[in-house]
Design a protein around this motif. Structure first.
Motif, mmCIF file in Angstrom:
data_model
loop_
_atom_site.group_PDB
_atom_site.id
_atom_site.type_symbol
_atom_site.label_atom_id
_atom_site.label_comp_id
_atom_site.label_asym_id
_atom_site.label_seq_id
_atom_site.Cartn_x
_atom_site.Cartn_y
_atom_site.Cartn_z
ATOM 1 N N ASN A 1 0.787 -1.231 0.000
ATOM 2 C CA ASN A 1 0.000 0.000 0.000
ATOM 3 C C ASN A 1 0.818 1.279 0.000
ATOM 4 O O ASN A 1 0.333 2.304 -0.477
ATOM 5 N N PHE A 2 2.034 1.216 0.551
ATOM 6 C CA PHE A 2 2.821 2.440 0.689
ATOM 7 C C PHE A 2 4.179 2.361 -0.007
ATOM 8 O O PHE A 2 4.946 3.313 0.036
ATOM 9 N N GLY A 3 4.495 1.207 -0.603
ATOM 10 C CA GLY A 3 5.764 1.051 -1.304
ATOM 11 C C GLY A 3 6.982 1.088 -0.399
ATOM 12 O O GLY A 3 8.063 1.479 -0.836
ATOM 13 N N LEU B 1 9.124 6.111 8.440
ATOM 14 C CA LEU B 1 8.461 5.497 7.290
ATOM 15 C C LEU B 1 7.703 6.507 6.427
ATOM 16 O O LEU B 1 7.084 6.138 5.429
ATOM 17 N N ASP B 2 7.751 7.775 6.811
ATOM 18 C CA ASP B 2 7.164 8.873 6.030
ATOM 19 C C ASP B 2 5.665 8.721 5.763
ATOM 20 O O ASP B 2 5.185 9.113 4.702
ATOM 21 N N ILE C 1 -3.292 10.694 6.118
ATOM 22 C CA ILE C 1 -4.115 9.915 5.186
ATOM 23 C C ILE C 1 -3.633 8.466 5.165
ATOM 24 O O ILE C 1 -4.434 7.528 5.168
ATOM 25 N N ASP C 2 -2.310 8.275 5.138
ATOM 26 C CA ASP C 2 -1.749 6.925 5.182
ATOM 27 C C ASP C 2 -2.160 6.204 6.461
ATOM 28 O O ASP C 2 -2.429 5.001 6.448
ATOM 29 N N ARG D 1 2.328 5.198 17.334
ATOM 30 C CA ARG D 1 3.427 5.992 16.774
ATOM 31 C C ARG D 1 4.484 5.138 16.070
ATOM 32 O O ARG D 1 5.163 5.612 15.182
ATOM 33 N N THR D 2 4.638 3.883 16.504
ATOM 34 C CA THR D 2 5.666 3.010 15.935
ATOM 35 C C THR D 2 5.020 1.737 15.395
ATOM 36 O O THR D 2 3.857 1.437 15.683
ATOM 37 N N VAL D 3 5.794 0.981 14.637
ATOM 38 C CA VAL D 3 5.315 -0.314 14.147
ATOM 39 C C VAL D 3 5.008 -1.219 15.343
ATOM 40 O O VAL D 3 4.033 -1.974 15.326
ATOM 41 N N GLY D 4 5.804 -1.116 16.405
ATOM 42 C CA GLY D 4 5.530 -1.898 17.619
ATOM 43 C C GLY D 4 4.170 -1.560 18.211
ATOM 44 O O GLY D 4 3.453 -2.449 18.682
#
Length: 81
Positions: free
Chosen positions: A17-19, A35-36, A40-41, A66-69
């Motif tokens: 979805n985000f490349g 991860l920029d 919207i993302d 805030r993080t992937v965790g």
């Protein structure tokens, strides 16, 4: 679904979805700074997580992510509900 399986699914979502390269998607990675992603993302991500878990994510709960965790933790709590 354990933490490693959740991370693998999240990596797929980020790549599709985000490349974003899966190697960049680590539990420590910050969604906005590393991860920029933008707001919207973040909405798109929440929708994909809802599809993945089959459960609705409350917006007030996702605001603290805030993080992937944090995303992994949110998915774990959705699956436990």
């Amino acid at each position: 679904m354990n933490e490693d399986e959740i991370l693998a699914r999240i990596r797929d979502i980020f790549q599709d979805n985000f490349g974003i390269e899966p190697s960049k998607v680590t539990p420590e990675a910050h969604l906005y700074e590393d991860l920029d992603l933008d707001s919207i993302d973040a909405v798109d991500l929440a929708i994909k997580l809802q599809e993945m878990t089959g459960r609705r994510i409350k917006p007030e709960e996702f605001k603290t992510v805030r993080t992937v965790g944090d995303v992994i933790g949110a998915v774990e709590s959705l699956l436990a509900a």
